[in-house]
Design an enzyme around this catalytic site. Structure first.
Site, PDB file in Angstrom:
ATOM      1  N   HIS A  89       0.832  -1.211   0.000  1.00 14.45           N
ATOM      2  CA  HIS A  89       0.000   0.000   0.000  1.00 14.45           C
ATOM      3  C   HIS A  89       0.868   1.262   0.000  1.00 14.45           C
ATOM      4  CE1 HIS A  89      -3.130  -2.687   2.246  1.00 14.45           C
ATOM      5  NE2 HIS A  89      -2.916  -3.076   1.000  1.00 14.45           N
ATOM      6  N   HIS A 245      -9.303  -2.141  -4.480  1.00 10.55           N
ATOM      7  CA  HIS A 245      -8.179  -2.454  -3.593  1.00 10.55           C
ATOM      8  C   HIS A 245      -7.216  -3.444  -4.246  1.00 10.55           C
ATOM      9  CE1 HIS A 245      -5.826  -2.483  -0.020  1.00 10.55           C
ATOM     10  NE2 HIS A 245      -5.659  -3.782  -0.255  1.00 10.55           N
ATOM     11  N   ASP A 249      -3.306  -2.976  -4.839  1.00 13.19           N
ATOM     12  CA  ASP A 249      -2.275  -3.969  -4.491  1.00 13.19           C
ATOM     13  C   ASP A 249      -1.395  -4.273  -5.705  1.00 13.19           C
ATOM     14  OD1 ASP A 249      -2.942  -4.376  -1.819  1.00 13.19           O
ATOM     15  OD2 ASP A 249      -4.217  -6.114  -2.232  1.00 13.19           O
ATOM     16  N   HIS A 272      -1.215 -11.242  -4.412  1.00 11.54           N
ATOM     17  CA  HIS A 272       0.201 -10.885  -4.306  1.00 11.54           C
ATOM     18  C   HIS A 272       1.122 -11.943  -4.916  1.00 11.54           C
ATOM     19  CE1 HIS A 272      -0.805  -7.400  -2.022  1.00 11.54           C
ATOM     20  NE2 HIS A 272      -1.391  -8.105  -1.081  1.00 11.54           N
TER      21      HIS A 272
HETATM   22 ZN   LIG Z   1      -3.827  -4.713   0.025  1.00  9.99          ZN
END
Ligand SMILES: [Zn+2]
Length: 312
Positions: A89, A245, A249, A272
C-alpha cells in the site's frame, strides 16, 4: 512549420522528510515510519533502523520473501530478522505520487496498516511535496507478452506505449461477485484507487487470527463482509471497493520491478503471489523488455526546425 521535441521525464524524490506511526496489520507491532528524500538512482529502499545502519533492503522483486496475504521484503542471509511486511500500500502511494527515490526508515517488521488503504500515505506524500532531480526517469518498456497462469488465475503484461492496468476479481459473495477495474497512465491514483481498503470475510478473520495473522486487523483498517452485509459503519468507500483495492495492491506490487512499467497489465483472480510471479517472469525474460528514458506524453514542445538543426 514546427518539429515536436520529446521531453524526457526527470526522476523525483520527496521535498522534505515526513513521518507517521501505527501498527502492523498482521504483527500488531507498533511501528514508526519516516520517509526521507534520496538521490537519483537510489530507488525506493527500506531501512530497518532498529537493526542497525546496514539493515537496508531495496524495494525490488529480488527481495520478496513471502506473498501470503501481503508482500514481504527481506534480505536473505541477514539472520532472517531483516524483513519488512505489507509494503504494497505504501509502494502504491509512492508510485501514485510519482516518487522514484526515497529511503523509508522503519523501526519494526511491518509497515503501519493505517486505515487499510493507501490514502494516509498519499496524504503524507502530498504534505512532503515532490522534488525534481537532474536525472532522466528510466522505464521498463515491454516488448513481448509475458503471461503466468495458475489454475483459473491469470496475470499478463502486453506491449503498449503507456502504462495501464486492468484487474478482475471473482468472489462467490452476494456483495462482491465479479468486478473489474481499470487504471491508466492518465489516471488519478489518489481519487480512483488510493482510498480502497483491504477486505476480508467475517469467517476468515477468526481463521487468520488462529494462524497468527491479522492480529492488528480491525474494522478501522479493513472492510469486513458478513454473509450479506458490510460490517463497517459507513459501508463502502467505492461501490466496487474490493476490485479497486486489488488494483491498488497490483499497482504497488508492480513497483517492485524497480522502475515504471511501460505496458498494459491485466490480471484475473490474481493476488500478491501472482503479481510477484508476473514481475519475476518479466524481469527474468530479458528479451521481453528494454530500459528506456521515459518521455512526457502530454507536454510536447513546439520548436522551429531550423532551431533543431533541421533534424527529423
Ligand atoms: Zn492490500
Amino acid at each position: 512549420m514546427t518539429n515536436q521535441r520529446q521531453i524526457i521525464q526527470r526522476q523525483t524524490t520527496l521535498r522534505k522528510p515526513i513521518h507517521c506511526a501505527g501498527v502492523g496489520v498482521h504483527s500488531n507491532v507498533g511501528v514508526s515510519l519516516t520517509m526521507l528524500p534520496a538521490p537519483a538512482d537510489t530507488g525506493i529502499r527500506f531501512h530497518r533502523t532498529d537493526l542497525g545502519a546496514n539493515a537496508v533492503i531495496a524495494a525490488h522483486a529480488d527481495n520478496v520473501i513471502d506473498t501470503t496475504l501481503c508482500t514481504v521484503l527481506g534480505a536473505k542471509g541477514f539472520s532472517g530478522a531483516l524483513r519488512v511486511a505489507t509494503v504494497e500500500h505504501l509502494m502504491a502511494a509512492l508510485a501514485g505520487a510519482g516518487i522514484d527515490n526515497a529511503t523509508l526508515e522503519i523501526d519494526g517488521p511491518e509497515v503501519p496498516v493505517m486505515d487499510g488503504s493507501s490514502a494516509p500515505f498519499v496524504f503524507l506524500l502530498e504534505c512532503a511535496g515532490t522534488q525534481m532531480l537532474n536525472a532522466p526517469r528510466r522505464g521498463i518498456q515491454v516488448l513481448e507478452e509475458i503471461r503466468v497462469d495458475e489454475g483459473n488465475r491469470m496475470a499478463r503484461i502486453l506491449p503498449a506505449d503507456r502504462f495501464s492496468l486492468s484487474c478482475t476479481i471473482e468472489f462467490d459473495h452476494a456483495l462482491i461477485g465479479n468486478q473489474s477495474v481499470g487504471f491508466d497512465y492518465d489516471g488519478n491514483f489518489s481519487s480512483e484507487l488510493s482510498r480502497a481498503r483491504t477486505f476480508c470475510m467475517e469467517d476468515d478473520v477468526l481463521k487468520m487470527r488462529a494462524a497468527g495473522l491479522a492480529l492488528g486487523g480491525s474494522l478501522d483498517n479493513a472492510v469486513v463482509f458478513s454473509n450479506d452485509s458490510v460490517l463497517n459503519e459507513g459501508g463502502l468507500r467505492y461501490q466496487d471497493e474490493p476490485a479497486r483495492h486489488k488494483a491498488l495492491d497490483l499497482f504497488g506490487d508492480l513497483t517492485l520491478a524497480g522502475a515504471p512499467i511501460i505496458g498494459r497489465v491485466e490480471t484475473f483472480r490474481a493476488g500478491h503471489a501472482m503479481n510477484h510471479r508476473l514481475v519475476t517472469a518479466l524481469l527474468e525474460n530479458t528479451a521481453a523488455w528494454r530500459m528506456v528514458d521515459m518521455v512526457e506524453h502530454d507536454v510536447l514542445e513546439d520548436m522551429p526546425i531550423a532551431a533543431a538543426g533541421g533534424g527529423a
